[in-house]
Design an enzyme around this catalytic site. Structure first.
Site, PDB file in Angstrom:
ATOM      1  N   HIS A   1      26.293  86.245  20.478  1.00 48.72           N
ATOM      2  CA  HIS A   1      25.901  84.966  20.572  1.00 48.72           C
ATOM      3  C   HIS A   1      25.548  84.543  22.024  1.00 48.72           C
ATOM      4  O   HIS A   1      25.380  84.856  23.199  1.00 48.72           O
ATOM      5  CB  HIS A   1      26.904  83.748  20.299  1.00 48.72           C
ATOM      6  CG  HIS A   1      28.065  83.522  21.002  1.00 48.72           C
ATOM      7  ND1 HIS A   1      28.666  84.914  20.699  1.00 48.72           N
ATOM      8  CD2 HIS A   1      29.037  82.974  21.877  1.00 48.72           C
ATOM      9  CE1 HIS A   1      30.287  84.722  22.119  1.00 48.72           C
ATOM     10  NE2 HIS A   1      29.499  83.526  22.711  1.00 48.72           N
ATOM     11  N   GLN A   2      24.306  84.087  21.666  1.00 46.26           N
ATOM     12  CA  GLN A   2      23.723  83.042  23.291  1.00 46.26           C
ATOM     13  C   GLN A   2      24.069  81.805  23.856  1.00 46.26           C
ATOM     14  O   GLN A   2      24.151  80.377  22.771  1.00 46.26           O
ATOM     15  CB  GLN A   2      22.286  83.032  22.725  1.00 46.26           C
ATOM     16  CG  GLN A   2      21.160  82.503  24.258  1.00 46.26           C
ATOM     17  CD  GLN A   2      20.536  83.443  24.184  1.00 46.26           C
ATOM     18  OE1 GLN A   2      20.301  84.608  25.106  1.00 46.26           O
ATOM     19  NE2 GLN A   2      18.864  83.537  24.924  1.00 46.26           N
TER      20      GLN A   2
END
Length: 185
Positions: free
Chosen positions: A143-144
């Site tokens: 995830h960013q």
């Protein structure tokens, strides 16, 4: 001879913290428990795989795409801290499909626009922690992070008080950013 910081402040050696070298350090040993995953839920349920089945308001989902979604961080560094997450359960950014990589990048751009519109953010921290040793809280699902920043937003509360000050409830923040997201389509 006493070492000093670049601005001339004398450094005093402290037992167990290394040699003075001109940097002021804030030691946070409590973070090691987080890094090691102590207290993390077990049993194979990945929160990033569970969230898409929830209603947007309950899961704090800001926007949904074809292969990724944007969600508020439940433990934000700053108000409006968004994560861009692929629906597919995958740990490594290098293993994302082209469509996931593309939509993740486009969602990141969209998050920047929506956060500027919703909160007038002055800047952003954008990035990923890949792997537990890099500080990933949920290392098994890439995830960013998109963290909005404002001039002067770093204050004494997290350092001295061990407290983060957030100006709105997560549900209110989600509603505000989701509306701004739609306005920037």
């Amino acid at each position: 001879m006493t070492s000093t910081t670049p601005d001339g402040v004398p450094l005093e050696p402290q037992a167990g913290v290394g040699s003075p070298d001109g940097f002021r350090r804030l030691y946070t040993p409590h973070r090691m428990a987080y890094i090691k995953g102590e207290g993390r839920p077990t049993g194979g349920s990945c929160p990033f795989c569970v969230i898409p089945a929830m209603p947007d308001e309950e899961g704090l989902v800001v926007a949904r795409g074809g292969v990724v979604y944007a969600v508020l961080n439940l433990y934000p560094y700053n108000s409006g801290h968004i994560m861009i997450v692929p629906y597919r359960h995958i740990a490594d950014y290098a293993d994302l499909l082209d469509a996931e990589t593309t939509e993740m990048a486009l969602f990141t751009q969209h998050a920047l626009r929506a956060l500027r519109r919703a909160s007038g953010a002055h800047g952003f921290n954008v990035g990923m922690n890949l792997g537990v040793v890099a500080g990933a809280g949920i290392a098994e699902h890439v995830h960013q992070h998109v963290v909005p920043r404002w001039g002067g937003d770093t204050n004494f509360m997290p350092v001295v008080g061990g407290t983060r000050v957030l100006p709105a409830l997560l549900s209110q923040t989600r509603d505000l950013i989701a509306a701004a997201w739609k306005e920037t389509d």
